[in-house]
Each structure stands twice: as C-alpha cells, then as structure tokens.
Design an enzyme around this catalytic site. Structure first.
Site, PDB file in Angstrom:
ATOM      1  N   LYS A  94       0.856  -1.201   0.000  1.00 18.17           N
ATOM      2  CA  LYS A  94       0.000   0.000   0.000  1.00 18.17           C
ATOM      3  C   LYS A  94       0.883   1.239   0.000  1.00 18.17           C
ATOM      4  CE  LYS A  94      -2.655   3.377   1.916  1.00 18.17           C
ATOM      5  NZ  LYS A  94      -2.192   4.691   2.407  1.00 18.17           N
TER       6      LYS A  94
ATOM      7  N   ASP B 107      -5.310   4.958 -15.584  1.00 16.88           N
ATOM      8  CA  ASP B 107      -6.383   4.235 -14.913  1.00 16.88           C
ATOM      9  C   ASP B 107      -5.830   3.564 -13.651  1.00 16.88           C
ATOM     10  OD1 ASP B 107      -8.284   2.391 -14.117  1.00 16.88           O
ATOM     11  OD2 ASP B 107      -8.815   1.781 -16.146  1.00 16.88           O
TER      12      ASP B 107
ATOM     13  N   HIS C 100       4.094  11.639  10.207  1.00 12.21           N
ATOM     14  CA  HIS C 100       2.670  11.694   9.836  1.00 12.21           C
ATOM     15  C   HIS C 100       1.944  12.788  10.595  1.00 12.21           C
ATOM     16  CE1 HIS C 100       0.967   8.042   7.628  1.00 12.21           C
ATOM     17  NE2 HIS C 100       2.201   8.242   7.236  1.00 12.21           N
TER      18      HIS C 100
HETATM   19  C1  MEV Z   1       0.669   4.709   4.909  1.00  9.47           C
HETATM   20  O1  MEV Z   1      -0.119   5.325   3.928  1.00  9.47           O
HETATM   21  C2  MEV Z   1       1.666   3.777   4.285  1.00  9.47           C
HETATM   22  C3  MEV Z   1       2.506   2.953   5.258  1.00  9.47           C
HETATM   23  O2  MEV Z   1       1.654   2.255   6.167  1.00  9.47           O
HETATM   24  C4  MEV Z   1       3.321   2.002   4.443  1.00  9.47           C
HETATM   25  C5  MEV Z   1       4.076   0.963   5.244  1.00  9.47           C
HETATM   26  O3  MEV Z   1       3.639   0.594   6.350  1.00  9.47           O
HETATM   27  O4  MEV Z   1       5.096   0.476   4.719  1.00  9.47           O
HETATM   28  C6  MEV Z   1       3.368   3.841   6.099  1.00  9.47           C
END
Ligand code: MEV
Length: 438
Positions: free
Chosen positions: A280, A296, A393
C-alpha cells in the site's frame, strides 16, 4: 421503497441538483450553493470536465503537488503527484533528495506485453478445435487489419493469438489468449475492439468449418475483454550504494540501519498482513503519479496486487539485499500505462503533468512511476525501522487538525513552534488551542 427515476441522465444539471438536494438534504439551498462553489468559472473548462462522465454535478478537488530532486537514469525530474494523504509528497521528496546524493534511481522496462482474451465454450473434440484455430489464424489478422493499421505503423499490434484449453478448470471452457503491444497507449479500447472483432471472426468461421459436427458448431463466445493482469509488462526500479554511504544526519549507524531495513522487507516477503500494508505504501507513490498523468489507477491497482500474489501467496513487491557491502533495494511492478489517448490529451492538468515530465513515452512513464513507488517504500521503511511513522505523519497532519478548528495565523505559528518539541496528537492540538483561546 422509493420509485425509480426515469430519464435522469437527460435532465439538466440544475434539475439534477434540485432533485438531489431536495431528496437527500434538509438544508437543500446550502448544499446546492456548496456544490456550485466547486464549479469552474470558465464555462468551457467546466463543460469539458462535465463530459468525462455521466450525471456530473460538480468537481471534486484533490491536491496536485510536486516532489522535486528525483534523479532517474541520470536525468533529473520533478514528479507531479495527485493525492490526499498528507505525508506522501513530503516522503517522496525526502527520499528523492536522499538518493539524489547517492547516485539516484535506476529504472528499466523488462517487457511491455498486454493481454486480452476471448472466453468461449465448446463441446467437442479438443484437437479438432486446435486444427480449426490454426486454420483461421490468418483470418484473425486480416479481419483486424483496419483496427490495427495505425498501431502497426507505430510498431505495435497483435503479437500472438493462442488457443488455451481450460476445461480442467471449467467444463467446456476455452479461450483465445491474445498478446498485444500497444506502444504509448494504455490500449484498453484498442485491445477490446480487436478482441470483439476476433470473436466475430471466430463465430462466423465456426459455422463455415466443414469438419465440425452440428454440436461443435454450437461454440459460444461468452465475452471478450482485456486483462488488467499484465505480468509481462513489468518495470524494475532500484537504488544501490555502499552501506557506509547510507550515513546521514538521520542514519548514524548504516550497518544497523540496513540490517533492520532488509529484515523489514523480508517480513513483507513472507507475511501477507504486513505485505499488504508494505505494498500500500508503494502504491501511495504509484497511484499519485498514475492519477496525475491521467491513467487508470483501478487497472494498475488490480494488476499490481495480482502480481504480488503470483507465487500463490500475497507478498512484497519490493526486495532488498546487502552483498559485498553494497545495499540494493528494488521493486518490480506490472504497469499498463499510456501517454497518448484517454485523458492524456483531454484533461488540462494531465497535460501539465506530462509536460512537467518532459512528455515521456509510455516506457519512460513506467520507469518514473515505479521509481515513485520505490521512493515511497524507502521513506516508509526508513521511518518505520527508525523513528516510527507517527512522528512525520502527525507533523503533516497538524495542519489538517488546525484547519479543522479554524486556527488563526497566530494560533498556527504558536502551534508549529510548540509541536517542534512536543508530540502531535489530536487531543494535544485541541488542548493547545483551548489554552491559546482562553
Ligand atoms: C501509509 O499510507 C503507508 C505505510 O503504512 C506504508 C508501510 O507501512 O510500509 C506507512
């Protein structure tokens, strides 16, 4: 039960808005006003956007940001990124800067084949079917000539049409598995048009093929569609440097850093719960560029995650190793991207994004996008294995919380100063604002 609406798509935008507001919102006038706030004052531009889909009411903003300092195959780039997640662009820019001081990123396209299939059922002798498909191969190509003419001029077209017997999986199920090269276009329309023509040729030829019995002539086409699984349209992005060269203000012990980093990648290779989140993070970078360049993202997401499961278990898309004191980190991504056709020539901001990248061809765009994914993954793993992810974050999220509470300029300045030395949390920001507002 609510009665269904007739002819909705033919209503004017105003009629649709009025209906929507009155049916679903108690403060209907306010909702209508808010929706209209997002209309573009340039009517032609608004019309262009309206016509991308059906029943458009307004626009939905996502931030368009840029991440500078990407050195890819010796060339420097500023990447356009469309994403709502607060830390993604900052992380990309930070990773880009870090690697630009260590030789930059390398990227290479491993292959560029796209796939489409005509799925059909056939109740008869399998060898007879094989002979029939062999016999009409040329017909497939000649019947699609008008469709493939331009693509062939650009060096692409249909590469192979294979019969695949799938009756072990599903009774009477066969397919024509067709391989394409679509050059600089993503190729969805081209592939689907070719497949539908191939299906028509198949249906007609089957009736005329004398060796077939009446039952064999009942061959039935179920559907013709491209596959978003493109395991032979893969790009590799990598970074590499001597372990000692990883030293930086944040990495004071490079050996300890790589040991933990490589272990984090290994965990994602063997553990699906971690692999999904790890991937992700890669897709944070990939999708932001895919969106900015008008590609896309659903197709890319579907194909990438299928590829992550190609060994039978969902696994990491990236890999890392240390050999003879050299750290290497790389990702392989199947990416069906286009730089011509679709939104690329329609959406004004997509045109800006592509121009910013030097109007790349599809292969160069594949390289840039894979690099964005790798950079994002590097940034995430670096934080996760050192400070933890929340520090960065929450610093980024601070602005969102301040916006939520409509902080004044003075309050913002105070908060930014305060949270340089204190841990950001939702409640800590609220507390600070309350004390400032007393
Ligand atoms: C957050 O959008 C993405 C992460 O969770 C990816 C990861 O854990 O490697 C920080």
């Amino acid at each position: 039960m609510a009665s269904s609406i007739k002819g909705f798509s033919k209503w004017t935008k105003e009629e649709k808005l009025q209906w929507l507001a009155k049916t679903y919102f108690s403060e209907s006038e306010e909702v209508i006003q808010l929706i209209k706030t997002y209309w573009n004052s340039d009517e032609d531009l608004q019309k262009l956007h309206d016509e991308f889909i059906e029943n458009t009411l307004t626009n939905f903003y996502l931030p368009f940001g840029v991440a500078p300092n990407f050195l890819i195959n010796g060339q420097s780039y500023t990447l356009p990124m469309v994403i709502e997640e607060s830390s993604v662009v900052a992380a990309a820019a930070k990773a880009a800067k870090f690697w630009s001081e260590r030789g930059g990123f390398t990227a290479e396209v491993l292959n560029t084949e796209k796939i489409g299939q005509v799925h059909f059922t056939y109740k008869g002798n399998a060898e007879k079917l094989e002979r029939f498909i062999d016999a009409i191969q040329d017909q497939f190509y000649s019947d699609t000539e008008a469709l493939t003419q331009n693509m062939r001029k650009r060096g692409g077209g249909i590469l192979k049409i294979e019969l695949r017997n799938k009756t072990q999986l599903l009774e009477n199920y066969y397919q024509l598995h067709v391989t394409f090269d679509t050059k600089d276009s993503m190729g969805a329309n081209f592939i689907n048009s070719c497949l539908e023509q191939i299906a028509s040729t198949l249906k007609l030829a089957v009736l005329q093929y004398e060796p077939f019995t009446a039952e064999e002539k009942e061959l039935e086409v179920v559907m013709s569609i491209l596959s978003n699984y493109v395991p032979n349209c893969v790009v590799r992005a990598s970074v590499s440097c001597a372990v000692a060269d990883l030293a930086s203000a944040e990495i004071t012990n490079p050996q300890e850093f790589v040991d933990k980093f490589v272990q984090a990648v290994r965990i994602a290779e063997v553990e699906p719960f971690r692999a999904v989140t790890h991937n992700k993070g890669i897709m944070n970078g990939v999708d932001a560029l895919v969106l900015a360049t008008g590609n896309d993202f659903r197709a890319v997401e579907a194909g990438v995650h299928a590829y992550a499961s190609k060994e039978g278990t969902y696994s990491s898309l990236s890999h890392a190793k240390v050999e003879n004191g050299i750290f290497t980190f790389w990702v392989d991504l199947p990416l069906a991207l286009g730089t011509v056709g679709g939104l690329t020539s329609l959406h004004p901001m997509v045109k800006v994004a592509l121009k910013l990248l030097g109007n790349p061809n599809a292969e160069t765009l594949m390289q840039i996008v894979a690099v964005a994914g790798l950079a994002q993954n590097f940034g995430a793993l670096k934080s996760l294995t050192t400070t933890g992810i929340q520090q960065g974050h929450m610093k980024m999220h601070l602005k969102n919380i301040l916006n939520q509470f409509e902080a004044t300029d003075d309050e913002r300045k105070n908060a930014i100063l305060h949270f340089e030395k204190n841990i950001v949390s939702h409640s800590a920001v609220v507390e600070l604002l309350e004390s400032l507002r007393k």
